[in-house]
Design a protein around this motif. Sequence first.
Motif, PDB file in Angstrom:
ATOM      1  N   PHE A 133       0.839  -1.186   0.000  1.00 28.64           N
ATOM      2  CA  PHE A 133       0.000   0.000   0.000  1.00 28.64           C
ATOM      3  C   PHE A 133       0.884   1.251   0.000  1.00 28.64           C
ATOM      4  O   PHE A 133       1.834   1.342   0.778  1.00 28.64           O
ATOM      5  CB  PHE A 133      -0.871   0.046   1.257  1.00 28.64           C
ATOM      6  CG  PHE A 133      -2.018  -0.908   1.253  1.00 28.64           C
ATOM      7  CD1 PHE A 133      -3.093  -0.727   0.401  1.00 28.64           C
ATOM      8  CD2 PHE A 133      -2.038  -1.976   2.125  1.00 28.64           C
ATOM      9  CE1 PHE A 133      -4.154  -1.608   0.420  1.00 28.64           C
ATOM     10  CE2 PHE A 133      -3.098  -2.862   2.154  1.00 28.64           C
ATOM     11  CZ  PHE A 133      -4.172  -2.680   1.287  1.00 28.64           C
ATOM     12  N   PRO A 134       0.604   2.231  -0.853  1.00 36.05           N
ATOM     13  CA  PRO A 134       1.347   3.493  -0.759  1.00 36.05           C
ATOM     14  C   PRO A 134       1.039   4.178   0.569  1.00 36.05           C
ATOM     15  O   PRO A 134      -0.047   4.025   1.108  1.00 36.05           O
ATOM     16  CB  PRO A 134       0.815   4.303  -1.945  1.00 36.05           C
ATOM     17  CG  PRO A 134      -0.523   3.716  -2.256  1.00 36.05           C
ATOM     18  CD  PRO A 134      -0.440   2.273  -1.900  1.00 36.05           C
ATOM     19  N   GLY A 135       2.014   4.901   1.079  1.00 42.04           N
ATOM     20  CA  GLY A 135       1.807   5.620   2.339  1.00 42.04           C
ATOM     21  C   GLY A 135       2.279   4.860   3.555  1.00 42.04           C
ATOM     22  O   GLY A 135       2.182   5.357   4.673  1.00 42.04           O
ATOM     23  N   LEU A 136       2.809   3.637   3.354  1.00 44.54           N
ATOM     24  CA  LEU A 136       3.195   2.812   4.494  1.00 44.54           C
ATOM     25  C   LEU A 136       4.706   2.627   4.612  1.00 44.54           C
ATOM     26  O   LEU A 136       5.177   1.591   5.064  1.00 44.54           O
ATOM     27  CB  LEU A 136       2.520   1.437   4.408  1.00 44.54           C
ATOM     28  CG  LEU A 136       0.996   1.426   4.479  1.00 44.54           C
ATOM     29  CD1 LEU A 136       0.479  -0.004   4.542  1.00 44.54           C
ATOM     30  CD2 LEU A 136       0.485   2.211   5.677  1.00 44.54           C
ATOM     31  N   ALA A 137       5.477   3.638   4.228  1.00 39.09           N
ATOM     32  CA  ALA A 137       6.934   3.514   4.287  1.00 39.09           C
ATOM     33  C   ALA A 137       7.417   3.212   5.701  1.00 39.09           C
ATOM     34  O   ALA A 137       8.276   2.343   5.904  1.00 39.09           O
ATOM     35  CB  ALA A 137       7.599   4.791   3.764  1.00 39.09           C
ATOM     36  N   ALA A 138       6.865   3.895   6.695  1.00 37.29           N
ATOM     37  CA  ALA A 138       7.295   3.682   8.083  1.00 37.29           C
ATOM     38  C   ALA A 138       6.805   2.332   8.596  1.00 37.29           C
ATOM     39  O   ALA A 138       7.560   1.552   9.177  1.00 37.29           O
ATOM     40  CB  ALA A 138       6.796   4.808   8.972  1.00 37.29           C
ATOM     41  N   TYR A 139       5.532   2.041   8.358  1.00 37.87           N
ATOM     42  CA  TYR A 139       4.934   0.799   8.862  1.00 37.87           C
ATOM     43  C   TYR A 139       5.577  -0.438   8.217  1.00 37.87           C
ATOM     44  O   TYR A 139       6.039  -1.349   8.908  1.00 37.87           O
ATOM     45  CB  TYR A 139       3.425   0.806   8.592  1.00 37.87           C
ATOM     46  CG  TYR A 139       2.721  -0.477   8.956  1.00 37.87           C
ATOM     47  CD1 TYR A 139       2.431  -0.774  10.290  1.00 37.87           C
ATOM     48  CD2 TYR A 139       2.326  -1.382   7.974  1.00 37.87           C
ATOM     49  CE1 TYR A 139       1.767  -1.947  10.628  1.00 37.87           C
ATOM     50  CE2 TYR A 139       1.664  -2.558   8.308  1.00 37.87           C
ATOM     51  CZ  TYR A 139       1.382  -2.840   9.641  1.00 37.87           C
ATOM     52  OH  TYR A 139       0.733  -4.001   9.969  1.00 37.87           O
ATOM     53  N   SER A 140       5.597  -0.466   6.893  1.00 33.87           N
ATOM     54  CA  SER A 140       6.079  -1.665   6.192  1.00 33.87           C
ATOM     55  C   SER A 140       7.562  -1.911   6.439  1.00 33.87           C
ATOM     56  O   SER A 140       7.992  -3.057   6.590  1.00 33.87           O
ATOM     57  CB  SER A 140       5.797  -1.554   4.694  1.00 33.87           C
ATOM     58  OG  SER A 140       4.409  -1.634   4.438  1.00 33.87           O
ATOM     59  N   SER A 141       8.360  -0.840   6.502  1.00 36.56           N
ATOM     60  CA  SER A 141       9.791  -1.039   6.750  1.00 36.56           C
ATOM     61  C   SER A 141      10.025  -1.560   8.169  1.00 36.56           C
ATOM     62  O   SER A 141      10.915  -2.398   8.391  1.00 36.56           O
ATOM     63  CB  SER A 141      10.583   0.250   6.501  1.00 36.56           C
ATOM     64  OG  SER A 141      10.186   1.276   7.390  1.00 36.56           O
ATOM     65  N   SER A 142       9.220  -1.121   9.131  1.00 37.27           N
ATOM     66  CA  SER A 142       9.368  -1.628  10.497  1.00 37.27           C
ATOM     67  C   SER A 142       8.938  -3.088  10.579  1.00 37.27           C
ATOM     68  O   SER A 142       9.545  -3.892  11.299  1.00 37.27           O
ATOM     69  CB  SER A 142       8.565  -0.778  11.490  1.00 37.27           C
ATOM     70  OG  SER A 142       7.171  -0.919  11.295  1.00 37.27           O
ATOM     71  N   LYS A 143       7.914  -3.461   9.834  1.00 36.26           N
ATOM     72  CA  LYS A 143       7.468  -4.857   9.825  1.00 36.26           C
ATOM     73  C   LYS A 143       8.498  -5.744   9.120  1.00 36.26           C
ATOM     74  O   LYS A 143       8.628  -6.929   9.430  1.00 36.26           O
ATOM     75  CB  LYS A 143       6.100  -4.967   9.156  1.00 36.26           C
ATOM     76  CG  LYS A 143       4.949  -4.437  10.013  1.00 36.26           C
ATOM     77  CD  LYS A 143       4.795  -5.220  11.301  1.00 36.26           C
ATOM     78  CE  LYS A 143       3.522  -4.873  12.050  1.00 36.26           C
ATOM     79  NZ  LYS A 143       3.366  -5.661  13.296  1.00 36.26           N
ATOM     80  N   GLY A 144       9.224  -5.166   8.158  1.00 37.76           N
ATOM     81  CA  GLY A 144      10.332  -5.883   7.540  1.00 37.76           C
ATOM     82  C   GLY A 144      11.445  -6.141   8.545  1.00 37.76           C
ATOM     83  O   GLY A 144      12.063  -7.216   8.554  1.00 37.76           O
ATOM     84  N   ALA A 145      11.704  -5.164   9.416  1.00 38.44           N
ATOM     85  CA  ALA A 145      12.723  -5.333  10.454  1.00 38.44           C
ATOM     86  C   ALA A 145      12.321  -6.436  11.431  1.00 38.44           C
ATOM     87  O   ALA A 145      13.170  -7.217  11.892  1.00 38.44           O
ATOM     88  CB  ALA A 145      12.932  -4.017  11.198  1.00 38.44           C
TER      89      ALA A 145
END
Length: 229
Positions: A142-154
């Motif tokens: 989803f666009p707009g989830l740079a902070a959320y998705s990158s943290s979930k990747g971590a």
Amino acid sequence: MPKQKNIIITGTSRGIGYELVSLLTDAGHNVLALSRDAAPVSGLDISNCWCFSCDITDKKDIARVRQFLNETWTHVDILINNSGYLISKPFSKLKREDFEDSYSVNVFGAAAMTQVVLPFMKKDGHVVNISSMGGIQGSLKFPGLAAYSSSKGALITLTEVLAEEYKETGPSFNCLALGAVQTEMLEEAFPGYEAPTTAKEMAQYIMDFSLTGNKMYNGKILQVSSSTP
């Protein structure tokens, strides 16, 4: 009847976490339900459920969990790191604080909770981290989830690293990368979006996996989604 287990769940005030509390207590397991707002779970009045307000980004609250385990349970069979913080903004609008808030809950909080619980877990214990399809390669993000998705990747990488570090002594570590689920958090971020899976349906899957998944899996990232996101 399966052996009664002691299970800790974070993020239990609503959505998947709230449904997990009901399912696991109904199945006869002991549950410690943790969230910043303890009211929804405390209102259930379940004899095999303990709950108190716990902000997993607060050292004092994490210390309360350690005190509870020392005094009340003495061992933990399963930890489900379900707490999540989601902010939806175009990347150009995201501030440093947005990234810090996302990582504080989704990565640092999960790590702190795991550190507290590990001394109370045995080799056959199971830590289940709840990530997102947005944190794994090959999904439509989803666009707009740079902070959320990158943290979930971590969180995904943390799971793999801990599984390797504790492979001789246990417990097992696995991560479920969930697709879109119809929860209040999703509705707040994407009003009107209709997910293919309900919170209760996903909670049922997570419950089953947390109870039995460590027999077949360790250090694995499972994509749990019937759709692309």
